[in-house]
Write a protein that holds these residues in place. Structure first.
Motif, mmCIF file in Angstrom:
data_model
loop_
_atom_site.group_PDB
_atom_site.id
_atom_site.type_symbol
_atom_site.label_atom_id
_atom_site.label_comp_id
_atom_site.label_asym_id
_atom_site.label_seq_id
_atom_site.Cartn_x
_atom_site.Cartn_y
_atom_site.Cartn_z
ATOM 1 N N SER A 23 -2.768 4.535 -18.036
ATOM 2 C CA SER A 23 -4.001 5.307 -18.026
ATOM 3 C C SER A 23 -4.305 5.712 -16.588
ATOM 4 N N ILE A 24 -4.419 7.004 -16.343
ATOM 5 C CA ILE A 24 -4.736 7.474 -14.995
ATOM 6 C C ILE A 24 -6.237 7.298 -14.772
ATOM 7 N N GLU A 25 -6.577 6.460 -13.803
ATOM 8 C CA GLU A 25 -7.968 6.087 -13.564
ATOM 9 C C GLU A 25 -8.332 6.284 -12.092
ATOM 10 N N GLU A 26 -9.636 6.379 -11.853
ATOM 11 C CA GLU A 26 -10.119 6.291 -10.477
ATOM 12 C C GLU A 26 -10.341 4.818 -10.171
ATOM 13 N N VAL A 27 -9.664 4.316 -9.148
ATOM 14 C CA VAL A 27 -9.794 2.912 -8.784
ATOM 15 C C VAL A 27 -10.395 2.808 -7.391
ATOM 16 N N GLU A 28 -10.918 1.641 -7.106
ATOM 17 C CA GLU A 28 -11.457 1.357 -5.779
ATOM 18 C C GLU A 28 -10.502 0.401 -5.072
ATOM 19 N N VAL A 29 -10.119 0.768 -3.868
ATOM 20 C CA VAL A 29 -9.177 -0.037 -3.082
ATOM 21 C C VAL A 29 -9.911 -0.592 -1.863
ATOM 22 N N ALA A 30 -10.047 -1.905 -1.817
ATOM 23 C CA ALA A 30 -10.790 -2.557 -0.732
ATOM 24 C C ALA A 30 -10.017 -2.471 0.589
ATOM 25 N N PRO A 31 -10.708 -2.610 1.707
ATOM 26 C CA PRO A 31 -10.030 -2.609 3.009
ATOM 27 C C PRO A 31 -9.074 -3.797 3.129
ATOM 28 N N PRO A 32 -8.071 -3.686 3.969
ATOM 29 C CA PRO A 32 -7.138 -4.795 4.170
ATOM 30 C C PRO A 32 -7.810 -5.955 4.879
ATOM 31 N N GLN A 33 -7.445 -7.153 4.495
ATOM 32 C CA GLN A 33 -7.976 -8.356 5.123
ATOM 33 C C GLN A 33 -6.980 -8.843 6.189
ATOM 34 N N SER A 34 -7.132 -10.064 6.643
ATOM 35 C CA SER A 34 -6.274 -10.593 7.702
ATOM 36 C C SER A 34 -4.802 -10.502 7.315
ATOM 37 N N GLN A 35 -3.974 -9.988 8.219
ATOM 38 C CA GLN A 35 -2.525 -9.845 8.068
ATOM 39 C C GLN A 35 -2.144 -8.867 6.946
ATOM 40 N N GLU A 36 -3.043 -7.958 6.601
ATOM 41 C CA GLU A 36 -2.758 -6.978 5.556
ATOM 42 C C GLU A 36 -2.842 -5.556 6.107
ATOM 43 N N ILE A 37 -2.178 -4.627 5.433
ATOM 44 C CA ILE A 37 -2.245 -3.214 5.775
ATOM 45 C C ILE A 37 -2.552 -2.416 4.511
ATOM 46 N N VAL A 75 0.780 4.086 6.744
ATOM 47 C CA VAL A 75 -0.294 3.119 6.975
ATOM 48 C C VAL A 75 -1.605 3.858 7.253
ATOM 49 N N GLU A 76 -2.629 3.539 6.472
ATOM 50 C CA GLU A 76 -3.962 4.140 6.662
ATOM 51 C C GLU A 76 -4.814 3.300 7.595
ATOM 52 N N ASP A 81 -5.251 -9.520 12.858
ATOM 53 C CA ASP A 81 -4.021 -10.287 13.082
ATOM 54 C C ASP A 81 -2.761 -9.547 12.648
ATOM 55 N N VAL A 82 -2.825 -8.224 12.562
ATOM 56 C CA VAL A 82 -1.633 -7.420 12.276
ATOM 57 C C VAL A 82 -1.099 -6.893 13.599
ATOM 58 N N GLN A 83 0.130 -7.209 13.907
ATOM 59 C CA GLN A 83 0.690 -6.844 15.211
ATOM 60 C C GLN A 83 1.769 -5.767 15.133
ATOM 61 N N ASP A 84 2.516 -5.709 14.041
ATOM 62 C CA ASP A 84 3.686 -4.844 13.980
ATOM 63 C C ASP A 84 3.428 -3.480 13.354
ATOM 64 N N PHE A 85 2.195 -3.231 12.880
ATOM 65 C CA PHE A 85 1.899 -1.960 12.223
ATOM 66 C C PHE A 85 0.624 -1.359 12.807
ATOM 67 N N GLN A 155 1.480 -7.994 5.539
ATOM 68 C CA GLN A 155 2.396 -7.453 6.543
ATOM 69 C C GLN A 155 3.839 -7.942 6.356
ATOM 70 N N ASN A 156 4.029 -9.062 5.678
ATOM 71 C CA ASN A 156 5.391 -9.524 5.401
ATOM 72 C C ASN A 156 6.053 -8.737 4.282
ATOM 73 N N ASN A 157 5.270 -7.906 3.591
ATOM 74 C CA ASN A 157 5.792 -7.135 2.459
ATOM 75 C C ASN A 157 5.869 -5.648 2.776
ATOM 76 N N ALA A 158 6.167 -5.328 4.026
ATOM 77 C CA ALA A 158 6.327 -3.933 4.424
ATOM 78 C C ALA A 158 7.347 -3.842 5.543
ATOM 79 N N ALA A 159 8.124 -2.775 5.509
ATOM 80 C CA ALA A 159 9.113 -2.511 6.560
ATOM 81 C C ALA A 159 8.779 -1.189 7.230
ATOM 82 N N LYS A 160 8.595 -1.219 8.552
ATOM 83 C CA LYS A 160 8.353 0.012 9.299
ATOM 84 C C LYS A 160 9.656 0.783 9.425
ATOM 85 N N ILE A 161 9.598 2.096 9.168
ATOM 86 C CA ILE A 161 10.810 2.918 9.224
ATOM 87 C C ILE A 161 10.649 4.024 10.266
#
Length: 375
Positions: A23-37, A75-76, A81-85, A155-161
């Motif tokens: 089902s195509i829906e409008e969802v709300e996406v919260a801001p990233p927390q510590s160590q998240e992007i 990355v938006e 505590d995110v250092q690599d992105f 951040q452990n679940n993303a690879a910068k390209i």
């Protein structure tokens, strides 16, 4: 960016219950927390693993959920505590993360991150999800959830390209291509001049074909009941293709006969118990290697004579090509940018997110190799 630190409203394909259409829906996406992007997804592939999750044939999937795990995006914003992105970085989400701290990540023989696997399924590390829709919590899938215009990743679940990477079909490196290619160069370690048999010529199987060719295999035999896949398989490196239903012998007998005693390397890319057994028995009794790649689903078992291994055969399993994700994916993307392989030939359909159900029907009918959804 103006949206940093704010809740973003966007489109996503939500699965409210198992075995129900998206089902195509409008969802709300919260801001990233510590160590998240938080990442804006540009494109994402439809994978058979998503189908297993949709039908309840995979453990640890909690509904309602946003599926999808084969994507690429930008990355938006980043949390503390995110250092690599940083915002603007191009990234590929990783359903198998890499922390570089746990015993598994430190062991060169494994690509399963214990920290990643130890999280509660469907939520982030803090036990909550970043998605809501119609006032309800929407669970996340394999730490990625790429069937959404925006998603949040640890951040452990993303690879910068590489910055110059064109964002489109490169999303295949997030699952199918790396799974197939890695199983050849990393799990099996195919040697030049060898013979290979590939059971199943879908997106993963064709990636195996590409890997075998680049590894220098002299003979690559593709096997599939869908003969319309043969032309593309040969374009990518298969030296011959077989449709089992057209043979007057079993596929095992035919391969043993064609190779004078068995194939050096066999790859099962379907997840079918019968073809898994055929792949094992088709390998050379003294030194053949079989790699199981396809997901068979829950409660499936495979039976074979243990003497099949005692004579010298090797049986291996491979998830995501057995590669360490954050290390291998950027290198693979660089090879793609250098045109060492062509991902375009692995894509049969391009659809918008709104046509996701159509994309899944194409996969179920065996009419697609890989369908890419764009936002």
């Amino acid at each position: 960016m103006e949206t940093a630190g704010k809740v973003i409203k966007c489109r996503a394909a939500v699965t409210w219950e198992a075995n129900q259409p998206f089902s195509i829906e409008e969802v709300e996406v919260a801001p990233p927390q510590s160590q998240e992007i938080r990442v804006k997804i540009i494109s994402t592939g439809i994978c058979r693993s998503d189908e297993h999750a949709l039908t309840g044939n995979m453990k640890d999937v909690t509904f309602p959920v946003i599926l999808g795990h084969e994507g690429v995006g930008i990355v938006e914003s980043v949390g503390e505590d995110v250092q690599d992105f940083k915002p603007g970085d191009k990234v590929i989400p990783l359903f198998i993360g890499q922390c570089d701290q746990c015993p598994s990540c430190k062991n060169p023989r494994s690509n399963f991150c214990l920290l990643n696997m130890g999280r509660t399924p469907g939520v982030m590390a803090d036990g909550t999800t970043r998605f809501t829709c119609k006032g309800k919590q929407i669970h996340q899938f394999t730490n990625t959830s790429t069937f959404s215009e925006y998603t949040v990743l640890h951040q452990n679940n993303a690879a910068k390209i590489d910055d110059e990477t064109p964002l489109g079909n490169v999303c295949l490196i997030g699952c199918s291509f790396t799974t197939g290619y890695g199983s050849v160069v990393n799990t099996a370690e195919v040697k030049p001049g060898s013979t290979c048999a590939v059971f199943g010529l879908g997106g993963v199987g064709l990636a195996v074909v590409i890997g075998c060719k680049l590894a220098g295999a002299s003979r690559i035999i593709g096997i599939d009941v869908k003969k319309d896949k043969f032309e593309r398989a040969k374009e990518l490196g298969a030296t011959e293709c077989i449709a089992p239903q057209d043979c007057d012998k079993s596929i095992v007998e035919l391969l043993l006969e064609k190779t004078g005693g068995g194939v050096d390397y066999t790859f099962e890319c379907i997840g079918n118990i019968e073809t898994m057994t055929s792949a094992i028995y088709s390998s050379n009794f003294a030194y053949g290697t079989t790699v199981l790649i396809g997901i068979s689903g829950l409660s499936k078992t495979i039976t074979f004579d243990p003497m099949m291994l005692l004579t010298g055969r090797t049986l291996k399993g491979s998830v995501f090509g057995g590669v360490k994700s954050k290390d291998f994916v950027p290198k693979l993307v660089s090879d793609y940018n250098a045109k060492k392989f062509d991902l375009d030939k692995l894509v049969s359909h391009n659809l918008t997110l709104e046509k996701i159900n159509e994309g899944f029907e194409l996969m179920r009918a065996g009419e697609s190799i890989r369908t890419i959804l764009t936002f």
